[in-house]
Scaffold this motif. Sequence first.
Motif, PDB file in Angstrom:
ATOM      1  N   UNK A 164       0.817  -1.212   0.000  1.00 29.66           N
ATOM      2  CA  UNK A 164       0.000   0.000   0.000  1.00 29.66           C
ATOM      3  C   UNK A 164       0.852   1.265   0.000  1.00 29.66           C
ATOM      4  N   UNK A 165       2.039   1.173   0.544  1.00 34.19           N
ATOM      5  CA  UNK A 165       2.896   2.341   0.605  1.00 34.19           C
ATOM      6  C   UNK A 165       3.587   2.601  -0.738  1.00 34.19           C
ATOM      7  N   UNK A 166       4.047   1.545  -1.384  1.00 31.60           N
ATOM      8  CA  UNK A 166       4.860   1.739  -2.587  1.00 31.60           C
ATOM      9  C   UNK A 166       4.055   1.746  -3.878  1.00 31.60           C
ATOM     10  N   UNK A 167       2.891   1.087  -3.885  1.00 36.52           N
ATOM     11  CA  UNK A 167       2.121   0.953  -5.121  1.00 36.52           C
ATOM     12  C   UNK A 167       1.690   2.288  -5.736  1.00 36.52           C
ATOM     13  N   UNK A 168       1.192   3.257  -4.950  1.00 40.42           N
ATOM     14  CA  UNK A 168       0.800   4.529  -5.576  1.00 40.42           C
ATOM     15  C   UNK A 168       1.952   5.237  -6.272  1.00 40.42           C
ATOM     16  N   UNK A 169       3.136   5.245  -5.666  1.00 43.99           N
ATOM     17  CA  UNK A 169       4.293   5.892  -6.281  1.00 43.99           C
ATOM     18  C   UNK A 169       4.691   5.167  -7.559  1.00 43.99           C
ATOM     19  N   UNK A 170       4.767   3.845  -7.489  1.00 46.43           N
ATOM     20  CA  UNK A 170       5.143   3.063  -8.662  1.00 46.43           C
ATOM     21  C   UNK A 170       4.138   3.244  -9.790  1.00 46.43           C
ATOM     22  N   UNK A 171       2.855   3.204  -9.454  1.00 40.50           N
ATOM     23  CA  UNK A 171       1.812   3.288 -10.480  1.00 40.50           C
ATOM     24  C   UNK A 171       1.769   4.663 -11.131  1.00 40.50           C
ATOM     25  N   UNK A 172       1.811   5.719 -10.328  1.00 42.18           N
ATOM     26  CA  UNK A 172       1.661   7.062 -10.901  1.00 42.18           C
ATOM     27  C   UNK A 172       2.874   7.479 -11.726  1.00 42.18           C
ATOM     28  N   UNK A 173       4.051   6.983 -11.385  1.00 41.48           N
ATOM     29  CA  UNK A 173       5.244   7.345 -12.151  1.00 41.48           C
ATOM     30  C   UNK A 173       5.411   6.444 -13.372  1.00 41.48           C
ATOM     31  N   UNK A 174       5.407   5.147 -13.166  1.00 44.71           N
ATOM     32  CA  UNK A 174       5.611   4.228 -14.283  1.00 44.71           C
ATOM     33  C   UNK A 174       4.434   4.279 -15.248  1.00 44.71           C
ATOM     34  N   UNK A 175       3.212   4.283 -14.718  1.00 45.54           N
ATOM     35  CA  UNK A 175       2.039   4.357 -15.584  1.00 45.54           C
ATOM     36  C   UNK A 175       2.014   5.644 -16.394  1.00 45.54           C
ATOM     37  N   UNK A 176       2.383   6.752 -15.774  1.00 45.03           N
ATOM     38  CA  UNK A 176       2.433   8.029 -16.487  1.00 45.03           C
ATOM     39  C   UNK A 176       3.509   8.014 -17.564  1.00 45.03           C
ATOM     40  N   UNK A 177       4.651   7.412 -17.262  1.00 42.41           N
ATOM     41  CA  UNK A 177       5.718   7.317 -18.255  1.00 42.41           C
ATOM     42  C   UNK A 177       5.242   6.565 -19.486  1.00 42.41           C
ATOM     43  N   UNK A 178       4.572   5.431 -19.276  1.00 43.25           N
ATOM     44  CA  UNK A 178       4.062   4.661 -20.405  1.00 43.25           C
ATOM     45  C   UNK A 178       3.053   5.460 -21.214  1.00 43.25           C
ATOM     46  N   UNK A 179       2.134   6.115 -20.517  1.00 41.30           N
ATOM     47  CA  UNK A 179       1.080   6.871 -21.206  1.00 41.30           C
ATOM     48  C   UNK A 179       1.654   8.020 -22.019  1.00 41.30           C
ATOM     49  N   UNK A 180       2.614   8.725 -21.441  1.00 40.91           N
ATOM     50  CA  UNK A 180       3.186   9.891 -22.119  1.00 40.91           C
ATOM     51  C   UNK A 180       4.091   9.464 -23.266  1.00 40.91           C
ATOM     52  N   UNK A 181       4.902   8.444 -23.027  1.00 43.07           N
ATOM     53  CA  UNK A 181       5.829   7.990 -24.058  1.00 43.07           C
ATOM     54  C   UNK A 181       5.091   7.407 -25.257  1.00 43.07           C
ATOM     55  N   UNK A 182       4.056   6.636 -25.001  1.00 41.83           N
ATOM     56  CA  UNK A 182       3.396   5.912 -26.084  1.00 41.83           C
ATOM     57  C   UNK A 182       2.430   6.758 -26.895  1.00 41.83           C
ATOM     58  N   UNK A 183       2.119   7.982 -26.466  1.00 38.98           N
ATOM     59  CA  UNK A 183       1.211   8.813 -27.252  1.00 38.98           C
ATOM     60  C   UNK A 183       1.526  10.302 -27.162  1.00 38.98           C
ATOM     61  N   UNK A 184       1.507  10.861 -25.945  1.00 39.65           N
ATOM     62  CA  UNK A 184       1.491  12.315 -25.811  1.00 39.65           C
ATOM     63  C   UNK A 184       2.848  12.971 -26.003  1.00 39.65           C
ATOM     64  N   UNK A 185       3.931  12.203 -25.943  1.00 38.26           N
ATOM     65  CA  UNK A 185       5.235  12.790 -26.254  1.00 38.26           C
ATOM     66  C   UNK A 185       5.253  13.277 -27.700  1.00 38.26           C
ATOM     67  N   UNK A 186       4.717  12.463 -28.612  1.00 40.54           N
ATOM     68  CA  UNK A 186       4.691  12.848 -30.028  1.00 40.54           C
ATOM     69  C   UNK A 186       3.846  14.101 -30.235  1.00 40.54           C
ATOM     70  N   UNK A 187       2.704  14.173 -29.553  1.00 40.68           N
ATOM     71  CA  UNK A 187       1.833  15.345 -29.694  1.00 40.68           C
ATOM     72  C   UNK A 187       2.506  16.597 -29.139  1.00 40.68           C
ATOM     73  N   UNK A 188       3.153  16.473 -27.978  1.00 40.66           N
ATOM     74  CA  UNK A 188       3.852  17.614 -27.383  1.00 40.66           C
ATOM     75  C   UNK A 188       4.967  18.096 -28.325  1.00 40.66           C
ATOM     76  N   UNK A 189       5.750  17.171 -28.840  1.00 41.21           N
ATOM     77  CA  UNK A 189       6.865  17.544 -29.702  1.00 41.21           C
ATOM     78  C   UNK A 189       6.386  18.242 -30.966  1.00 41.21           C
ATOM     79  N   UNK A 190       5.252  17.808 -31.492  1.00 41.70           N
ATOM     80  CA  UNK A 190       4.719  18.427 -32.713  1.00 41.70           C
ATOM     81  C   UNK A 190       4.024  19.750 -32.419  1.00 41.70           C
ATOM     82  N   UNK A 191       3.180  19.782 -31.376  1.00 43.29           N
ATOM     83  CA  UNK A 191       2.352  20.964 -31.125  1.00 43.29           C
ATOM     84  C   UNK A 191       3.082  22.060 -30.354  1.00 43.29           C
ATOM     85  N   UNK A 192       3.888  21.667 -29.379  1.00 41.43           N
ATOM     86  CA  UNK A 192       4.553  22.645 -28.515  1.00 41.43           C
ATOM     87  C   UNK A 192       5.960  22.970 -29.013  1.00 41.43           C
ATOM     88  N   UNK A 193       6.722  21.928 -29.340  1.00 38.83           N
ATOM     89  CA  UNK A 193       8.112  22.153 -29.769  1.00 38.83           C
ATOM     90  C   UNK A 193       8.211  22.505 -31.249  1.00 38.83           C
TER      91      UNK A 193
END
Length: 437
Positions: free
Chosen positions: A216-245
């Motif tokens: 219960x102590x470690x799961x929220x940290x692991x989930x919010x960081x690793x899960x966010x990394x997967x979500x951002x890398x697999x889709x929104x990094x490309x959108x950010x690089x195109x739209x913002x950069x």
Amino acid sequence: MKSLSKWRLILSVFLPFAAGYYLSFLFRTINASISPILVSDFGIGAAETGLLASVYFLVFAAAQIPIGVLLDRYGPRRVQSVLLVIAVGGATLFGNANSFAELLVGRAMIGLGVAASLMAGLKAIVVWFPRDQVAFVNGGMIMLGSLGAVTATAPTDWLLDWIGWRSLFEVLTIATLATAGLIYFAVPKSDGSSKRSVASGKPLTLRSIFLDPRFLRIAPLSATCIGSSWAMHSLWAASWLADVEGFDRQGVISQLFTMAIGISLGALLLGTLAHRLRKRGVATEVLLAGFGALFMLAELVLILRVPLPSILPWCVISVVGGATVLSYAIIADYFPIEIAARANGALNLLHFGWAFTVQYGIGLIVNQWASQDGHYPMMAYQAAFGLNLTIQAAALIWFALPWLRSIIPIAAPDVQVNFAPATAEGSMLEPSQVMDW
């Protein structure tokens, strides 16, 4: 059962499951490359794009617990090969889709079909390899599997130009079917699914996993960081690089390629670093928290538009996606081998559940701003990323709470903080030990 030669272990156990995880990673991240084409062909917006990519994570997450039970009961060979056949059907439907609904169902079937890829590999390694080699072999499998993210960048872009996205999915269909056959026929039939009981007499149930105070102590940290990394890398990094950069398509693909190399090398780096630090008495939990904080700093750099090359924070974000090497090593200390797959599945449920939430949620938030010539404003991404960062910070504070209380005697004078890894295999904390972990 574990008397197989070293090379047979590599050829008949390690490589087949690594191939399955490679396909899982490729399917997970390929939407970053094909989403612009799908937007053009099907006329979908940011919300639909986010849903299409994230439904993979939703189905993947929902399947983790039952798959964990099946892996512990029937073994990884049978479970993985059968599920990959479902992925074959999903890839076929996706590649022949004529509507957004068909794309969505196909993507969901792919998510279900590859949902056991990582856990099946981890389970097989625990069963077949010597215990003192498990952490190193885990790191090797995750490193090879994450090459799927590399394939989803420049090589995929080249194939898209050559044969188109529909033919590409025909190739993926054949590759997935071949991998299913390889696992079923090459992996030894004696899966070694555990039927032993634990000497301590403590119940081996999902309830004992989810109620374990260390989990219960470690799961929220692991989930919010690793899960966010997967979500951002697999889709929104490309959108950010195109739209913002303002990168063109070739520039985006080059950046994604570099990020994918980062996650592959990062998995090996994190595994090696954890092994060496552990020998010096530094617990893996501390390393996970450190990389979680670094991940948040990278997001803050993006949000505040700090004048640094964007590839630097994005590489940090992608590397943290390989921190599963740390999380699964921690879980292996917490729970016995009898429920290894279920314990990993419980954590994976949170990883992929959060990845779905972030990937779809960012799309919903970004969609609140009007696009101009197909590009969304920087403020839209800052708002979405900022909300996600706030939640991650709360998870880090929750993880560090025992340590914070230990340095504030007035708040908690008797709290003991011990980040040392478990010494007894499969030991679980009693209710009275909630804060003494």
